[in-house]
Design a protein around this motif. Structure first.
Motif, mmCIF file in Angstrom:
data_model
loop_
_atom_site.group_PDB
_atom_site.id
_atom_site.type_symbol
_atom_site.label_atom_id
_atom_site.label_comp_id
_atom_site.label_asym_id
_atom_site.label_seq_id
_atom_site.Cartn_x
_atom_site.Cartn_y
_atom_site.Cartn_z
ATOM 1 N N GLN A 177 0.866 -1.172 0.000
ATOM 2 C CA GLN A 177 0.000 0.000 0.000
ATOM 3 C C GLN A 177 0.902 1.221 0.000
ATOM 4 O O GLN A 177 1.938 1.217 0.660
ATOM 5 C CB GLN A 177 -0.857 0.030 1.273
ATOM 6 N N PRO A 178 0.502 2.259 -0.723
ATOM 7 C CA PRO A 178 1.324 3.475 -0.698
ATOM 8 C C PRO A 178 1.374 4.017 0.736
ATOM 9 O O PRO A 178 0.390 3.900 1.465
ATOM 10 C CB PRO A 178 0.585 4.440 -1.608
ATOM 11 N N THR A 179 2.473 4.540 1.103
ATOM 12 C CA THR A 179 2.514 5.127 2.438
ATOM 13 C C THR A 179 3.387 6.371 2.437
ATOM 14 O O THR A 179 4.280 6.509 1.604
ATOM 15 C CB THR A 179 3.021 4.143 3.496
ATOM 16 N N CYS A 180 3.121 7.257 3.380
ATOM 17 C CA CYS A 180 3.920 8.462 3.519
ATOM 18 C C CYS A 180 4.619 8.494 4.864
ATOM 19 O O CYS A 180 5.115 9.524 5.292
ATOM 20 C CB CYS A 180 3.031 9.698 3.371
ATOM 21 N N ASN A 181 4.611 7.340 5.551
ATOM 22 C CA ASN A 181 5.204 7.296 6.877
ATOM 23 C C ASN A 181 6.204 6.168 6.975
ATOM 24 O O ASN A 181 6.019 5.106 6.398
ATOM 25 C CB ASN A 181 4.124 7.075 7.937
ATOM 26 N N VAL A 182 7.229 6.416 7.754
ATOM 27 C CA VAL A 182 8.184 5.358 7.996
ATOM 28 C C VAL A 182 7.644 4.445 9.087
ATOM 29 O O VAL A 182 8.063 3.314 9.240
ATOM 30 C CB VAL A 182 9.565 5.952 8.333
ATOM 31 N N LEU A 183 6.672 4.952 9.824
ATOM 32 C CA LEU A 183 6.021 4.163 10.879
ATOM 33 C C LEU A 183 4.536 4.075 10.547
ATOM 34 O O LEU A 183 3.740 4.865 11.019
ATOM 35 C CB LEU A 183 6.240 4.847 12.235
ATOM 36 N N PRO A 184 4.128 3.150 9.720
ATOM 37 C CA PRO A 184 2.756 3.144 9.219
ATOM 38 C C PRO A 184 1.804 2.349 10.111
ATOM 39 O O PRO A 184 0.598 2.366 9.898
ATOM 40 C CB PRO A 184 2.899 2.454 7.867
ATOM 41 N N ALA A 185 2.315 1.651 11.067
ATOM 42 C CA ALA A 185 1.471 0.769 11.873
ATOM 43 C C ALA A 185 2.204 0.478 13.171
ATOM 44 O O ALA A 185 3.414 0.706 13.227
ATOM 45 C CB ALA A 185 1.204 -0.536 11.116
ATOM 46 N N PRO A 186 1.598 0.031 14.220
ATOM 47 C CA PRO A 186 0.161 -0.199 14.380
ATOM 48 C C PRO A 186 -0.656 1.100 14.274
ATOM 49 O O PRO A 186 -0.110 2.191 14.447
ATOM 50 C CB PRO A 186 0.061 -0.803 15.771
ATOM 51 N N GLU A 187 -1.900 0.880 14.023
ATOM 52 C CA GLU A 187 -2.849 1.966 13.805
ATOM 53 C C GLU A 187 -2.582 3.182 14.692
ATOM 54 O O GLU A 187 -2.510 4.314 14.231
ATOM 55 C CB GLU A 187 -4.262 1.430 14.111
ATOM 56 N N ALA A 188 -2.394 2.901 15.988
ATOM 57 C CA ALA A 188 -2.286 3.986 16.957
ATOM 58 C C ALA A 188 -1.093 4.896 16.695
ATOM 59 O O ALA A 188 -1.099 6.074 17.056
ATOM 60 C CB ALA A 188 -2.190 3.404 18.359
ATOM 61 N N TYR A 189 -0.065 4.315 16.064
ATOM 62 C CA TYR A 189 1.164 5.098 15.881
ATOM 63 C C TYR A 189 1.223 5.767 14.518
ATOM 64 O O TYR A 189 2.157 6.490 14.226
ATOM 65 C CB TYR A 189 2.385 4.187 16.041
ATOM 66 N N ALA A 190 0.289 5.459 13.647
ATOM 67 C CA ALA A 190 0.387 5.937 12.275
ATOM 68 C C ALA A 190 -0.041 7.384 12.160
ATOM 69 O O ALA A 190 -1.162 7.754 12.516
ATOM 70 C CB ALA A 190 -0.460 5.055 11.354
ATOM 71 N N SER A 191 0.835 8.198 11.648
ATOM 72 C CA SER A 191 0.539 9.615 11.462
ATOM 73 C C SER A 191 -0.219 9.817 10.155
ATOM 74 O O SER A 191 -0.109 9.020 9.220
ATOM 75 C CB SER A 191 1.855 10.390 11.428
ATOM 76 N N THR A 192 -0.992 10.866 10.073
ATOM 77 C CA THR A 192 -1.669 11.182 8.822
ATOM 78 C C THR A 192 -1.201 12.518 8.277
ATOM 79 O O THR A 192 -1.700 13.010 7.272
ATOM 80 C CB THR A 192 -3.194 11.252 9.027
ATOM 81 N N ALA A 193 -0.212 13.091 8.929
ATOM 82 C CA ALA A 193 0.198 14.449 8.596
ATOM 83 C C ALA A 193 0.856 14.566 7.224
ATOM 84 O O ALA A 193 0.913 15.642 6.642
ATOM 85 C CB ALA A 193 1.158 14.966 9.659
ATOM 86 N N ASN A 194 1.332 13.461 6.714
ATOM 87 C CA ASN A 194 2.131 13.567 5.489
ATOM 88 C C ASN A 194 1.425 12.987 4.275
ATOM 89 O O ASN A 194 2.042 12.754 3.246
ATOM 90 C CB ASN A 194 3.455 12.818 5.692
ATOM 91 N N ASP A 195 0.113 12.778 4.403
ATOM 92 C CA ASP A 195 -0.541 11.978 3.383
ATOM 93 C C ASP A 195 -0.653 12.631 2.012
ATOM 94 O O ASP A 195 -1.036 11.975 1.039
ATOM 95 C CB ASP A 195 -1.945 11.562 3.857
ATOM 96 N N ASP A 196 -0.290 13.890 1.920
ATOM 97 C CA ASP A 196 -0.358 14.526 0.593
ATOM 98 C C ASP A 196 0.625 13.887 -0.387
ATOM 99 O O ASP A 196 0.496 14.051 -1.592
ATOM 100 C CB ASP A 196 -0.103 16.032 0.701
ATOM 101 N N CYS A 197 1.578 13.158 0.122
ATOM 102 C CA CYS A 197 2.544 12.534 -0.805
ATOM 103 C C CYS A 197 1.914 11.403 -1.596
ATOM 104 O O CYS A 197 2.498 10.892 -2.533
ATOM 105 C CB CYS A 197 3.771 12.035 -0.056
ATOM 106 N N LEU A 198 0.701 11.006 -1.217
ATOM 107 C CA LEU A 198 0.086 9.856 -1.879
ATOM 108 C C LEU A 198 -0.249 10.128 -3.337
ATOM 109 O O LEU A 198 -0.351 9.224 -4.140
ATOM 110 C CB LEU A 198 -1.175 9.423 -1.137
ATOM 111 N N THR A 199 -0.448 11.414 -3.671
ATOM 112 C CA THR A 199 -0.686 11.723 -5.077
ATOM 113 C C THR A 199 0.576 12.310 -5.685
ATOM 114 O O THR A 199 1.221 13.179 -5.117
ATOM 115 C CB THR A 199 -1.843 12.722 -5.250
ATOM 116 N N GLN A 200 0.855 11.779 -6.855
ATOM 117 C CA GLN A 200 2.049 12.246 -7.563
ATOM 118 C C GLN A 200 1.802 13.661 -8.065
ATOM 119 O O GLN A 200 0.702 13.983 -8.503
ATOM 120 C CB GLN A 200 2.310 11.312 -8.741
ATOM 121 N N ASP A 201 2.828 14.520 -7.986
ATOM 122 C CA ASP A 201 2.655 15.888 -8.460
ATOM 123 C C ASP A 201 3.939 16.346 -9.123
ATOM 124 O O ASP A 201 4.790 16.990 -8.515
ATOM 125 C CB ASP A 201 2.298 16.790 -7.268
#
Ligand SMILES: Nc1ncnc2c1ncn2[C@@H]1O[C@H](COP(=O)(O)OP(=O)(O)OP(=O)(O)O)[C@@H](O)[C@H]1O
Ligand SMILES: Nc1ncnc2c1ncn2[C@@H]1O[C@H](COP(=O)(O)OP(=O)(O)OP(=O)(O)O)[C@@H](O)[C@H]1O
Ligand SMILES: [Mg+2]
Ligand SMILES: [Mg+2]
Lengths: 348, 307, 341, 341, 549
Positions: E323-347
């Motif tokens: 799965q695409p991810t923008c975090n080096v720590l994507p799991a467990p759920e509780a630790y996963a940040s959402t702050a960087n998710d703009d990287c999911l779309t290519q620009d």
């Protein structure tokens, strides 16, 4: 000319030995020798042809090669034109090569199948003479002419020639550097009768024209008779008899020479019927393990007790005639006398 | 026979010295397999040399929309999993494979011949060189390559650029690990050749060792060398792919035939033609080299040429 | 001949020692690391400890000497003890231990010998059995259709790497052919399989077909070329004519007189090829998961397992040197003209 | 030397039926650079107990003729075109392979030109001698061995029983030649064809073999065809001589007649070239100038014309056929030499 | 359905791992293949299930502060063992075995690969046969490492007693045939080849395992093992099938097997070198002494990240396994940040703009952006692997679109991940500008993982290039967060800290995460009970597997 003792010999071979080592044992140490040539001496004078005959495997080719130092000899002295060949180093030898050349036994084998005739003949020129390409080509054509090869053939390969023509290529190569001395190692053995005659005639003609000196090795006694001035007969690495041609064929002294001559077939049924043959029996000994005493004692029809124990001296029994046989052994001091006479002959 | 030839004839005779090579060519031409082999080989060569310049697609350009396509007009050999044009990759890959294959083969032949000739000709060197051959046969290829690459890659890359450096490295790595067979065979032949009378004849003329080897020995061991060449080129192309696959070779986006073959194996069921192209190219090259070798061997042998 | 053999055998020792040292250097210098394949979750200090425990960090020469001692003294001793039941005092000496499996290297090698010998050995035999007739016929009928096809096939066979041909046969025989069909063949070699009865023999036979086929293709390609060349050299010899002049059948002439002579170089080529049995089938072993010596070598190389790589390579080296000798001796035995002493 | 009885025998030879009758034999080689007409319309015969000498320049087709007789030439390139070879009432050229095989080695023995290469180097001499015995005479191992010993003793090899297990290379050239003769004689052939059996030997050994042949002929009463260059040998043993030149027989005569009254310029030239050890020594050897003909096509003119000193205009237009010039003496030449020239 | 009945009713189970286990002692090799194969034989006190929750295994329950199992001061934990557990040789399993395991692994000469699981343990004592008390040297907010999870299972004291320390590797028989409490016992082990197992008669759960024997084959490659499950049906279960998803799904079409994926914490990431790897620097190459000439410019890193189409990478190389991810720590759920998710779309355009704004323009018209004479040329290395090479090719293309020139290099994994100080090609030396690999952490607690990026953990010649901070990221603020986390027990706060650290790393663009990688494995459709799990051994519940028809 043959017996003209006054002139210094062009080639002097003394007590030449050529032993090929046999290795064996756990550490591949030398365990013995093939005594291919075991102490032979002879002189060849300028302009002379010395014939060297003997049966197959007796060491004739080895002598020829050793004299030109194509082998590193075991012992003995060789002087050609005053220079010591036996001990010369590679550079010196190379510089002396133009003086002495060789014509090989097998014309097919001695020519590189991948070189053209012109290249083969030009090779010695390239090695020893500085000349332009054109000059060299001219010289090659001249040489081909000299030995009677059609110049058209310059760019052909050896296999495209008949045996006689191939032998001519070998001769042209040997002549390229204007040598004084040529060892002809059975130059006709591989050829057909009619071509043999061509080659022998050519050699004689060249000798007349260029004053060449030959060591003519052959087992064909009739050809040797034709071409040689003096003849040496070898048996198992040693010279059994050395004599001027006429005397040798007339009255051979050594029993081996006698057997050899009698065995030659005669191309005339009428004479052939009368020829008395001496048919040799007994085993041919091996050069790595020659018999005690006289080398020929195992097959000699006139063998005596002494022959099996004492090695006969090679000595001059008549003027110019040397033989190594107990039948002709002369008294000890007489022998040394004779020996002295050679030495004096050489000094004066 | 001995009459003085006229000057015109003389001049005529001087000219054909060069024409030996025409003889060779004539003979070569009359060998059907060799001719066919050369034609194929030349076609392959031309294709890989000029193909990339003429073909409109680049070997590394990714066109993700057209991935895994079969042959079509736009992509005559189809495309790979990233949409790169297989034809373009074959052309570009051929350049590398052929260059590596030929150079490594030549290097191996050179080494093998050199060592074989030295061992065969100089008795003193024989034992030493043959034991060295044993040694090289015994060396584990992969660790050896890793060591070579570790030691030399950066230095060579600095000197010749990344691709040039790797090229030199690959070629030498393959070359120095595949000369042994040739050396053995050549040595055997030289041993026999050395005893031939024409070598003795050359010595009686005073030919020094160096020229003895170049003029008399080498031309006569040509035939085993040719055979080694044929097998050598195949081995080199395959080895190159194995090395690339292990990451020891060219950069990963750099196509070579071996690599294309290897990469396409996974797609054998999906698109069999992808495996076919590099497989065919390698086989054809090896076959043509084999036939060229046969023809050359015959053509260079004057004894056969006469016939 | 006997002396020659002994002398060569003695000479072999320094050669092998030197070879072993060079191999050792290369294996040691190569940058593979025994901890390289461990998960990245294992921290660096732990890796270092593991390396320490393996003895990786000892001085080179110490490691080499230790290896020498283990290989040439302790291992043979232990095998001797096991064979005879004597106690020679090798019991508590450290054996040559693999980094990867932490078990004696020699045991690993012994364990893998059977499948390697079975598969690769059979392939070699099959390859030779196919190659010889092909070589003989193509030479006897030089430039015939058979010869041309033979040349073509062997050249293609030689240029097709086993990683390709292996997968092709797997797809053909294991995937496309349904698994209940008679022609279906297993794609994965079962090394635990024991031949006890006819059925298990049939299974063994079936699982060997594909790897043997792939390997034999390569071997056939090479040996048939050699046989052909050698036959061609001999077919025109004078003694062949003599044999015909005796009124012998053509078959006798070719198969007895010509073949016997032609086999001399071929046999030596075959003998020289045997060491490659053990190391040369790496890719085929991998494709069919035969897990023989070749696979052991490649795994050990990848795992930076110095003792195993070193030992295996050295055993190959011994085989190479030995079979060189055997080839020479065979040459002497087959060709009465050759005498070494 | 007892030889009087032989000449007596030769007198009544002409009355006998020939054992081998060759008529109009033609052999052509097809090579890449065109055809070689090696043998052209050769006809001759041999009577039982007769020794027929065949002489001629190198390349004149002697060996090819003999090999064509019993189909020993490889085809291609050789093609035996015409003619008949009647042996035992069968035409060998039309005979099937089986008949041919039974004739070869059984009823016709062959000694090849080169003793060094004509024996198979990898089989013992005993094996090679026994081969035709077991094949044609159906002897068992024991019997074949006994007969082999007998044969070797016959050809004068001492200690025969022991030497049976030696290999050819352990024999000297002369002994090998004798082994070849033993093989040829193995099945008491009616005809022995010996192709330059002594050329490779030195005179002392040659003398031994010639003695042997004379002996054997008396004992076994077989016909012998003896090819050689050496007129001395011919003079010593032949009853009748055939001279070949350029693929043809140019002259045929009883031996004394030939040497005393040669009727073909080539024969004459040949006789003149040979030096002797016994007679007077010539200063310069006679030679036959020029080259042998290139046998590219069937001859339409006399092949010797270019080198002939008795050349007629007719020689360029016509190839002379053999005509009778005396009792049992014919020659293919237009020139008429005065008798006894 | 077939999952109930007597033990061994379902015959043989065939498992293929394309990497063959080299030993069955998980402490002597930390490799996944060894750990997982051993997990059928030896077991820990507790395991993680398919969603990352801890489940008691040999223990009765999970000790917590609440239930009194963990001391208030977090310096000790007390486990109660299940009753009546027997070793496969019939002897009882006791706390002594657990203590022995600890002693075994922590022996200084043993070279234990999982010694870090016992970090901080000062003592273990058997309160009684079934009670084990573990004491730590300092408060341990997450005390579930020692003897938890497949990496630190309990081995039998009786068997290994004489194999401790330097003797460990010499105990071949033990290492190849450990006695365990698990569902299977070893019949024959051939190192790097095959294992034959049979059901453990003394297994504590009745009617389990369903299979009488297991053939665990190793060797070959991923494609071949996928084929053997999905196409030829020779095997029931195949591990780690990282091959072209297209090919995999084509194989799945045959219909005899299924591909299952489990996700944990593995992230395929680009490490962006913050130091200068220029060979001209000699000994100071890739050390902190020389900051990277342009990769320390966050704009460059940002643009590089923006140019990447992570979904396409997934599609081409991973399929369901990523799965695409923008975090080096994507799991467990509780630790996963959402702050960087703009990287999911290519620009791509945006990336160009970023570079433009930062002053990186193509001044000399060679298609490569430059500034102050420095061209944006990067050397991009990774280990040899078909999917990684495809990813490399794609990224190279995108970067070239935004004006960054890339040279690719692949290195044999054993060299790349090895740590030979003599080799220039290890991922720790990082003599390149960008490198790509996957990393993760075992278990569910990210503390140790996030501590990798401490300034002090940077590989350098001084520490023989041994360090975890491969991209040489160094920020005192980050170090402070690591410090804080090590003293925080509160789970929410720990999650917050972890997210904070993750975001900090992301915004430095010294790590560009690409793909949250799952672990695709295939199993035959006739195999029931498979619960793919990437938090623990993926065959963790092999005792529950059964044959469906
Ligand atoms: N290189 C060598 N190594 C060992 N022995 C050799 C070598 N060359 C020759 N011989 C031996 O020396 C002896 C003499 O050989 P040589 O060639 O001189 O004989 P030859 O008289 O020329 O015989 P032919 O008439 O057959 O040419 C032979 O027994 C031969 O086997
Ligand atoms: N295989 C062949 N291909 C082409 N021509 C051949 C072949 N064999 C022989 N010849 C030619 O046939 C002719 C006769 O050869 P043959 O061998 O019969 O001569 P010969 O009289 O026996 O000579 P020698 O006395 O040298 O043995 C020669 O011109 C030769 O070149
Ligand atoms: Mg000689
Ligand atoms: Mg002949």
């Amino acid at each position: 000319m043959a017996l003209d003792m006054k002139t210094e010999p062009l080639v002097r071979v003394q007590n030449l030995k050529m032993h090929f080592p046999i290795y064996g044992g756990l550490l591949q140490r030398k365990v013995g020798d093939v005594k291919a040539v075991d102490g032979i001496s002879f002189d060849i004078y300028e302009g002379e042809t010395l014939g060297l005959v003997g049966e197959s495997g007796c060491g004739k080719s080895t002598v020829g090669r050793a004299v030109l130092r194509l082998y590193d000899i075991t012992d003995g002295a060789i002087r050609i034109d005053g220079d010591d060949i036996a001990t010369a180093d590679a550079g010196k030898l190379r510089s002396m090569r133009p003086l002495m050349q060789m014509i090989f036994q097998d014309p097919q084998a001695s020519l590189n199948p991948r070189m053209t005739v012109a290249d083969i003949i030009a090779e010695p020129l390239r090695e020893h003479v500085k000349m332009s390409k054109i000059e060299r080509e001219d010289r090659v054509l001249e040489l081909m002419d000299q030995v009677g090869l059609n110049k058209e053939f310059a760019n052909r390969y050896p296999h495209e020639f008949s045996g006689g023509q191939r032998q001519r290529i070998g001769i042209a190569r040997a002549l390229a550097l204007n040598p004084k001395f040529i060892v002809c190692d059975e130059p006709i053995a591989a050829l057909d009768v009619s071509i043999q005659a061509q080659v022998v005639n050519l050699l004689e003609e060249l000798q007349d024209r260029l004053g060449l000196t030959y060591l003519f090795i052959s087992h064909d006694l009739s050809m040797v008779r034709h071409i040689a001035d003096r003849v040496a007969v070898m048996y198992l690495g040693q010279i059994a008899e050395l004599a001027p041609r006429a005397e040798l064929y007339e009255a051979p002294l050594h029993p081996y020479t006698q057997a050899l001559l009698s065995a030659v077939p005669e191309p005339d049924p009428n004479i052939e019927e009368q020829v008395e043959r001496i048919i040799l029996t007994g085993d041919v000994p091996s050069p790595s393990n020659p018999p005690q005493g006289c080398n020929f004692c195992t097959r000699c029809p006139q063998v005596m007790e002494i022959c099996k124990t004492v090695e006969p001296q090679f000595q001059e029994v008549q003027p110019g005639r040397f033989v190594a046989c107990h039948l002709h052994q002369i008294a000890e001091n007489a022998a040394s006398e004779a020996h002295k006479s050679i030495q004096q002959g050489e000094i004066t | 026979m001995t009459d003085a030839a006229n000057p015109i004839a003389e001049i005529e005779k001087r000219k054909p010295a060069r024409s030996q090579w025409w003889d060779v060519w004539d003979q070569f031409r009359s060998h059907k397999g060799a001719l066919l082999g050369s034609i194929f080989f030349v076609i392959i060569l031309l294709a890989v040399i000029f193909g990339p310049m003429l073909w409109h697609l680049d070997a590394t350009t990714i066109d993700i929309r057209s991935r895994n396509q079969g042959p079509s007009l736009a992509h005559p050999f189809g495309t790979d999993q990233l949409g790169r044009d297989t034809f373009a990759r074959m052309l570009a890959g051929g350049r590398v494979s052929l260059a590596v294959g030929m150079t490594a083969m030549i290097l191996a032949l050179f080494l093998g011949t050199l060592i074989g000739v030295l061992a065969g000709y100089f008795k003193r060197l024989d034992g030493l060189l043959m034991r060295a051959t044993d040694l090289f046969l015994a060396l584990p290829l992969l660790p050896l390559l890793l060591v070579i690459i570790m030691l030399f890659r950066d230095r060579l890359s600095a000197q010749f650029g990344p691709e040039g450096g790797i090229f030199i490295l690959m070629v030498s790595a393959i070359g120095i690990t595949s000369w042994m067979q040739t050396a053995r065979i050549v040595r055997g032949d030289v041993l026999a050749l050395k005893e031939r009378e024409f070598v003795l004849a050359a010595r009686s003329i005073g030919t020094p060792n160096r020229r003895m080897i170049t003029r008399h020995i080498l031309p006569n061991v040509l035939s085993p060398i040719m055979v080694s060449a044929t097998l050598g080129i195949a081995t080199a192309i395959i080895t190159e792919s194995a090395l690339s696959f292990l990451g020891l070779g060219f950069p990963p986006d750099f196509p070579t035939w071996g690599r294309l073959l290897f990469d396409s194996i996974d797609y054998l069921q999906q698109s069999p033609e992808r495996v076919m192209w590099p497989g065919l190219a390698i086989s054809l090259t090896v076959l043509s080299v084999n036939y060229i070798g046969d023809g050359l061997r015959d053509a260079l042998d004057p004894r056969i040429r006469g016939r | 001949m006997f002396n020659f053999t002994i002398r060569r055998l003695i000479l072999t020792i320094p050669t092998l020692l030197f070879i072993s040292f060079v191999i050792f250097l290369i294996v040691k210098l190569s940058p593979s690391d025994p901890t390289g394949n461990l998960p990245l979750t294992i921290p660096a200090e732990v890796r270092e400890q593991i390396r320490e425990a393996l003895g990786v960090n000892q001085p080179l020469i110490v490691q080499y000497l230790k290896w020498l001692q283990q290989f040439f003294w302790i291992e043979p001793l232990i095998y001797l003890e096991n064979a005879t039941g004597w106690d020679l005092g090798a019991g508590d000496a450290t054996r040559l231990i693999s980094y990867q499996t932490r078990s004696p290297v020699m045991d690993l090698i012994m364990q893998r010998m059977p499948q390697t010998l079975w598969v690769v050995g059979t392939a070699y035999v099959v390859g030779i059995l196919i190659a010889l007739p092909i070589g003989v016929i193509s030479a006897y009928k030089q430039y015939s259709v058979f010869d041309q096809v033979g040349t073509f096939v062997s050249m293609v066979g030689f240029s097709v790497p086993p990683f390709f041909s292996g997968v092709v046969v797997i797809v053909l025989f294991s995937v496309i052919i349904p698994s209940d069909s008679f022609f279906w063949l297993p794609s994965i070699y079962d090394t635990t399989h024991r031949v006890t009865d006819w059925d298990s023999f049939v299974y063994q036979f079936r699982q060997m077909i594909m790897p043997v086929m792939v390997l034999a293709l390569q071997i056939t390609a090479q040996i048939s070329r050699f046989t052909r060349a050698s036959m061609l050299d001999n077919l025109n010899q004078d003694y062949v004519r003599t044999a015909r002049a005796k009124g012998l059948r053509e078959r006798t002439v070719v198969l007895l007189h010509v073949l016997r002579n032609s086999m001399i170089p071929v046999v030596t080529v075959i003998a020289l090829g045997i060491p490659s049995i053990f190391g040369g089938a790496i890719i085929t072993e991998q494709v069919f998961k035969v897990n023989g010596l070749g696979q052991l070598l490649i795994l050990s190389i990848q795992g930076g397992d110095v003792p195993t790589v070193q030992t295996l390579t050295f055993i190959f080296a011994i085989l190479i040197v030995l079979f060189n000798l055997i080839a020479d001796i065979l040459y002497g035995l087959l060709d009465p003209r050759i005498r070494y002493d | 030397m007892p030889r009087g009885d032989l000449s007596d025998q030769s007198a009544d030879l002409s009355a006998l039926q020939p054992v081998l009758d060759v008529q109009n034999l033609k052999t052509v080689f097809k090579t890449r650079s065109g055809e070689v007409h090696a043998v052209n319309s050769v006809s001759f015969d041999v009577k039982p107990g007769e020794l027929l000498g065949v002489v001629g320049e190198s390349g004149s087709g002697k060996s090819v003729t003999m090999m064509s007789l019993i189909g020993l030439l490889p085809s291609p390139p050789a093609d035996v075109k015409d003619g008949r070879v009647i042996f035992d009432g069968v035409d060998l050229l039309k005979a099937d392979a089986k008949t041919l095989r039974s004739v070869r080695g059984g009823k016709i023995g062959f000694v090849f030109q080169d003793p060094m290469t004509s024996l198979n180097p990898v089989f013992t001499v005993g094996f090679q001698i026994a081969e035709p015995l077991r094949k044609h005479m159906g002897l068992g191992k024991r019997a074949a061995r006994a007969r082999s010993v007998e044969l070797l003793e016959l050809v004068g090899i001492p200690d025969a029983a022991r030497r049976l297990s030696d290999y050819p290379h352990q024999f000297s050239g002369g002994m090998r030649q004798r082994v070849m003769i033993a093989i040829a004689l193995a099945c008491d052939p009616k005809v022995l064809i010996a192709d330059e059996p002594t050329t490779a030997l030195d005179v002392t050994i040659q003398a031994q073999i010639l003695e042997l042949i004379k002996d054997l002929r008396q004992k076994l009463g077989m016909a012998i065809i003896w090819i050689t260059h050496d007129l001395g040998v011919i003079a010593g043993i032949a009853d009748r001589v055939v001279v070949m030149y350029g693929g043809q027989i140019v002259e045929q005569a009883p031996v004394k007649e030939l040497f005393g009254n040669p009727q073909h310029p080539y024969t004459r030239a040949l006789l003149e070239t040979i030096p002797s050890v016994r007679g007077p020594r010539e200063d310069k050897l006679n030679v036959i100038e020029g080259q042998p003909p290139i046998m590219g096509a069937a001859p339409t003119a006399c092949p010797f014309r270019a080198r002939c000193s008795f050349r007629h205009d007719r020689c360029d237009r016509e190839n002379p056929v053999r005509r009778t010039v005396g009792p049992g003496h014919d020659a293919a030449c237009f020139h008429e030499f005065s008798h006894g020239a | 359905d077939g999952h109930e009945g007597e033990r061994g009713r379902d015959g043989q189970l065939n498992i293929i791992y394309w990497q063959a286990p080299s030993t069955l002692n998980p402490y002597l090799s930390g490799g996944t293949k060894e750990i997982e194969s051993a997990s059928m034989i030896v077991e820990p006190l507790a395991r993680f299930n398919e969603v990352g929750e801890m489940v008691p295994w040999l223990a009765e329950s999970i000790p917590t502060v609440e239930n009194g199992g963990v001391a208030e001061d977090l310096t000790s934990i007390t486990w109660t063992l299940k009753e009546g557990v027997l070793w496969s040789d019939g002897t009882p399993f006791t706390a002594e075995d657990a203590i022995f395991t600890w002693e075994y692994c922590t022996h200084p000469e043993g070279g234990c690969a999982n010694i870090n699981y016992f970090d901080g343990v000062t003592s273990m004592e058997a309160v009684d046969d079934r009670t084990l008390k573990i004491t730590f040297d300092a408060p341990k907010p997450f005390p579930y490492t020692a003897l938890v999870g497949s990496e630190s299972p309990i081995i039998q004291k009786a068997q290994f007693e004489n194999c401790i320390g330097a003797a460990a590797p010499t105990c071949t028989e033990q290492n190849f045939g450990p006695i365990g409490t698990g569902p299977f016992k070893v019949d024959e082990f051939k190192a790097n080849d095959v294992i034959q197992l049979s059901a453990n008669e003394n297994f504590r759960e009745a009617g389990k395992p369903a299979f009488a024997t297991v053939l665990f084959k190793g060797g070959g490659d991923a494609a071949a093992s996928a084929r053997s499950v999905l196409e030829t049906g020779e095997f029931d279960y195949a591990w780690n099938l990282q091959i072209d998803p297209q090919v995999l799904s084509d194989m799945e079409q045959v219909g005899i097997g299924t591909v299952a994926v489990a996700f944990a914490t593995s992230v395929e990431r680009l490490m962006v070198n913050q130091t200068n790897p220029d060979p001209a620097l000699g000994d100071e190459r890739a050390t902190l002494a020389h900051p990277h000439p342009f990769l320390t410019d966050r704009a460059v890193g940002r643009a590089m990240s923006m140019a990447i189409d992570r979904s396409l990478l997934v599609e081409v190389g991973y399929g369901a396994g990523g799965q695409p991810t923008c975090n080096v720590l994507p799991a467990p759920e509780a630790y996963a940040s959402t702050a960087n998710d703009d990287c999911l779309t290519q620009d791509i355009e945006g990336a160009k703009q970023v570079l433009e704004d930062a002053g990186w323009t193509d001044t000399n018209g060679n298609g490569i952006r430059d500034k102050d004479g420095i061209e944006l040329e990067v050397l991009y290395q990774t280990s040899t692997n078909a999917v990684r090479q495809d990813t490399q090719a794609l990224i190279k293309q995108w970067w070239s679109e935004i004006g960054i020139e890339t040279e690719l290099r692949n290195i044999d994994a054993s060299v790349f991940f090895g740590s030979d100080p003599g080799s220039p090609d290890t991922f720790q030396k990082f003599f390149a500008d960008v490198e790509m690999y996957t990393n993760n952490f075992a278990g569910v607690d990210p503390e140790a993982y996030m501590a990798r990026w401490l300034c002090s953990d940077i590989p350098s010649p001084e520490n023989q290039w041994q360090g975890n901070n491969n991209q040489r990221f160094c920020d005192p603020a980050y170090d402070a967060l690591v410090d804080e986390m090590s003293q925080t027990a509160d789970l929410d706060r720990r999650a917050e800290l972890a997210k904070q650290m993750n975001d900090m790393l992301m915004q430095s663009y010294s790590i560009i995460p690409l793909i949250h990688r799952g672990n695709p494995s295939a199993h035959a459709n006739s195999l029931g009970g498979v619960k793919m799990n990437d938090w623990d051994s993926e065959i963790w519940n092999v005792k529950d597997w059964y044959r469906t028809e």
